[in-house]
Design an enzyme around this catalytic site. Structure first.
Site, PDB file in Angstrom:
ATOM      1  N   LYS A 110       3.144 -34.539  82.468  1.00 41.62           N
ATOM      2  CA  LYS A 110       1.942 -34.275  81.693  1.00 41.62           C
ATOM      3  C   LYS A 110       0.938 -33.479  82.505  1.00 41.62           C
ATOM      4  O   LYS A 110       0.296 -32.567  81.994  1.00 41.62           O
ATOM      5  CB  LYS A 110       1.335 -35.589  81.187  1.00 41.62           C
ATOM      6  CG  LYS A 110       2.136 -36.174  80.038  1.00 41.62           C
ATOM      7  CD  LYS A 110       1.638 -37.526  79.589  1.00 41.62           C
ATOM      8  CE  LYS A 110       2.526 -38.070  78.468  1.00 41.62           C
ATOM      9  NZ  LYS A 110       2.456 -39.521  78.340  1.00 41.62           N
ATOM     10  N   LYS A 189      18.240 -27.934  69.404  1.00 40.50           N
ATOM     11  CA  LYS A 189      17.862 -29.330  69.119  1.00 40.50           C
ATOM     12  C   LYS A 189      16.480 -29.385  68.479  1.00 40.50           C
ATOM     13  O   LYS A 189      15.542 -28.738  68.960  1.00 40.50           O
ATOM     14  CB  LYS A 189      17.860 -30.117  70.441  1.00 40.50           C
ATOM     15  CG  LYS A 189      17.454 -31.554  70.262  1.00 40.50           C
ATOM     16  CD  LYS A 189      17.372 -32.269  71.610  1.00 40.50           C
ATOM     17  CE  LYS A 189      16.971 -33.698  71.373  1.00 40.50           C
ATOM     18  NZ  LYS A 189      15.800 -34.163  71.993  1.00 40.50           N
ATOM     19  N   LYS A 192       9.554 -31.182  68.685  1.00 44.12           N
ATOM     20  CA  LYS A 192       8.177 -30.694  68.561  1.00 44.12           C
ATOM     21  C   LYS A 192       7.924 -29.552  69.532  1.00 44.12           C
ATOM     22  O   LYS A 192       7.261 -28.586  69.202  1.00 44.12           O
ATOM     23  CB  LYS A 192       7.184 -31.817  68.900  1.00 44.12           C
ATOM     24  CG  LYS A 192       6.953 -32.798  67.795  1.00 44.12           C
ATOM     25  CD  LYS A 192       5.737 -33.667  68.099  1.00 44.12           C
ATOM     26  CE  LYS A 192       5.962 -34.644  69.241  1.00 44.12           C
ATOM     27  NZ  LYS A 192       6.648 -35.884  68.882  1.00 44.12           N
TER      28      LYS A 192
HETATM   29  P1  ADP Z   1      10.251 -34.370  70.358  1.00 45.59           P
HETATM   30  O1  ADP Z   1      11.432 -33.775  71.106  1.00 45.59           O
HETATM   31  O2  ADP Z   1      10.078 -33.768  69.013  1.00 45.59           O
HETATM   32  O3  ADP Z   1       8.983 -34.401  71.197  1.00 45.59           O
HETATM   33  P2  ADP Z   1      10.360 -37.110  71.024  1.00 45.59           P
HETATM   34  O4  ADP Z   1      10.701 -36.791  72.433  1.00 45.59           O
HETATM   35  O5  ADP Z   1       8.998 -37.659  70.712  1.00 45.59           O
HETATM   36  O6  ADP Z   1      10.639 -35.858  70.091  1.00 45.59           O
HETATM   37  O7  ADP Z   1      11.489 -38.087  70.478  1.00 45.59           O
HETATM   38  C1  ADP Z   1      11.299 -39.379  70.028  1.00 45.59           C
HETATM   39  C2  ADP Z   1      12.692 -39.955  69.785  1.00 45.59           C
HETATM   40  O8  ADP Z   1      13.362 -39.198  68.765  1.00 45.59           O
HETATM   41  C3  ADP Z   1      13.562 -39.877  71.029  1.00 45.59           C
HETATM   42  O9  ADP Z   1      13.891 -41.185  71.378  1.00 45.59           O
HETATM   43  C4  ADP Z   1      14.818 -39.140  70.636  1.00 45.59           C
HETATM   44  O10 ADP Z   1      15.927 -39.999  70.803  1.00 45.59           O
HETATM   45  C5  ADP Z   1      14.693 -38.868  69.166  1.00 45.59           C
HETATM   46  N1  ADP Z   1      14.923 -37.446  68.878  1.00 45.59           N
HETATM   47  C6  ADP Z   1      14.020 -36.438  68.957  1.00 45.59           C
HETATM   48  N2  ADP Z   1      14.556 -35.258  68.579  1.00 45.59           N
HETATM   49  C7  ADP Z   1      15.851 -35.521  68.239  1.00 45.59           C
HETATM   50  C8  ADP Z   1      16.935 -34.720  67.754  1.00 45.59           C
HETATM   51  N3  ADP Z   1      16.783 -33.421  67.522  1.00 45.59           N
HETATM   52  N4  ADP Z   1      18.123 -35.315  67.522  1.00 45.59           N
HETATM   53  C9  ADP Z   1      18.277 -36.657  67.730  1.00 45.59           C
HETATM   54  N5  ADP Z   1      17.293 -37.465  68.181  1.00 45.59           N
HETATM   55  C10 ADP Z   1      16.095 -36.912  68.436  1.00 45.59           C
END
Ligand code: ADP
Ligand code: TRP
Length: 321
Positions: A110, A189, A192
Site C-alpha cells: 500500500k 483475470k 479491480k
Molecule cells: P480484485 O483483484 O478485484 O482487487 P480482490 O483481491 O479484492 O479482487 O479479491 C477478493 C477475493 O475475490 C479474493 O479472495 C479472490 O480469491 C477472489 N477473486 C478476485 N478476482 C477473481 C477472479 N478473477 N477469479 C476468481 N477469483 C477472484
C-alpha cells in the site's frame, strides 16, 4: 467448527469476487458456526470521507445478504459495532514486535502504491488478529493475499499464550481452491486493478453493453474452436447448467458461430443467475429498518462472544482482577 471472515467495504463486488470467494464463504454458513463482518475500521485506514465509508459499509452488508448470507444461520455484523475488538487490539499491540509488522506485504504494498504510511495501516494486522481471536475462530477463509495476516495472527496469539498462559485459540487460514479464474472483459483475470470487471449489481443495460464489448480473437467464424481455453466459454461456464454448457461446447467444436451469440448467451445466463440477488438487494435497500435490525442482532450476538474472550484476555494479562 467456528468460521470467521471479514470483508473490507471498498469497491463493489464483481463476478470474480463472487465465484472466487463470496460464494464459498456463504456456503460455509451451512455446516459451521459462522461469523462474517464488514471491516469498516480497517477501511478507515484508506477512506477519508465519512459518507463514503458509511455508504460502502451499508452496500457491503446489502451485497452479502442479497447473495445469500442468511442472518439466521450466520452472525453478520459491522466491525465497529463490537467495540471489544478495539480494546483487545490494544492488549495485543504491546506483545507485537515491530519487525513482524515491518515484514507485512500488504503494508509495503500500500505504501509503495503511494498511500500515506499512517499508524493504522501499519498496525492493520494487529486489529485483524483481534478480529479473529475475539471469536475463538478455528478457521478463517481468505484469499491467498490474506494468508500472511492470519499467520501473523497466529504468531501474536502464540506469543500472548506463551507470556500469559493459554488464552487464545490458534486459527488456521483456509485458502479457497480457486474454483474459477474468472476472466475479465479483456480476457485477463478479472480484477479491480485491471479495470476489466463486470460488477454483480451494476444496472443491466450498461452491463449488457459491456458484455457485448468483451474482447475476442479474430479467428474466422467457420473454424471449429476448443472451448476450454476460450474466455467467453469460461464466463458462460460460471452461469450455465451442465446441459446448456455441453451444448455450447458442442457448438464451439462444430464451428460456424459468431462470438456475438456467446456474448448474448452470457448476458442472458448472468441476468438469470443474479436475478434473485438483484431483487433481494432492492427489497432490502427499500427496508433499511430490516437491515438495521439484522445488524443490531448480529452485533449483540457477536458482542456476547467477544465480551467473554476479552475478559479472558484481560484477566490473563492483569488489567482485570
Ligand atoms: P480484485 O483483484 O478485484 O482487487 P480482490 O483481491 O479484492 O479482487 O479479491 C477478493 C477475493 O475475490 C479474493 O479472495 C479472490 O480469491 C477472489 N477473486 C478476485 N478476482 C477473481 C477472479 N478473477 N477469479 C476468481 N477469483 C477472484
Ligand atoms: N484484511 C481483510 C481484507 O482486506 C479483511 C479483514 C479484516 C479480515 N479483518 C479480518 C479477513 C479478519 C479475515 C479475518 O480482505
Amino acid at each position: 467448527m467456528r468460521v470467521l471472515s471479514g470483508i473490507q467495504p471498498t469497491g463493489r463486488p464483481h463476478w470474480g469476487n463472487y465465484f472466487g470467494a463470496i460464494r464459498q464463504y456463504i456456503d460455509l454458513q451451512n455446516d459451521n458456526e459462522a461469523y462474517y463482518f464488514v471491516a469498516n475500521l480497517h477501511a478507515l485506514t484508506t477512506i477519508r470521507d465519512a459518507d463514503e465509508l458509511r455508504g460502502n459499509t451499508l452496500d457491503a452488508v446489502l451485497d452479502l445478504l442479497a447473495l445469500g448470507l442468511d442472518p439466521d444461520r450466520a452472525t453478520l455484523f459491522v466491525q465497529s459495532d463490537v467495540p471489544e475488538v478495539s480494546e483487545l487490539c490494544w492488549l495485543l499491540m504491546s506483545g507485537t514486535p515491530m519487525g513482524l509488522l515491518e515484514r507485512c506485504v500488504s503494508y509495503k504494498d500500500k505504501v509503495s502504491k503511494g498511500l500515506p504510511a499512517n499508524a493504522g495501516l501499519f498496525t492493520y494486522p494487529v486489529l485483524q488478529a483481534a478480529d479473529i481471536l475475539i471469536y475463538d475462530a478455528d478457521v478463517v477463509p481468505v484469499g491467498q493475499d490474506q494468508v500472511q495476516h492470519v499467520e501473523i495472527c497466529r504468531d501474536i496469539a502464540q506469543s500472548f499464550n506463551h507470556h500469559f498462559g493459554e488464552t487464545f485459540v490458534l486459527p488456521k487460514p483456509r485458502v479457497l481452491e480457486a474454483t474459477a479464474r474468472v476472466p475479465g472483459t479483456d480476457g485477463e483475470k478479472m480484477s479491480k486493478s485491471y479495470n476489466n470487471t463486470i460488477e454483480i449489481f451494476e444496472p443491466l443495460k450498461p452491463q449488457r453493453k459491456k458484455i457485448m464489448r468483451i474482447t475476442t480473437d479474430s479467428r474466422p467464424m467457420e473454424d471449429p474452436k476448443e472451448p476450454e481455453g476460450d474466455h467467453l466459454y469460461q464466463l458462460y461456464a460460471c452461469f450455465a447448467a451442465a446441459p446448456a454448457l455441453e451444448e455450447m461446447a458442442a457448438m464451439y467444436r462444430r464451428g460456424g458461430f459468431g462470438y456475438g451469440e456467446v456474448k448474448k448467451a452470457i448476458a442472458d445466463a448472468s441476468e438469470h443467475f443474479f436475478a434473485e440477488p438483484r431483487a433481494k438487494r432492492e427489497e432490502l435497500a427499500a427496508h433499511p429498518e430490516k437491515v438495521a435490525e439484522i445488524l443490531a442482532d448480529g452485533a449483540s450476538r457477536a458482542r456476547l462472544k467477544a465480551g467473554e474472550v476479552l475478559r479472558r484476555a484481560q484477566k490473563a494479562c492483569g488489567v482485570r482482577g
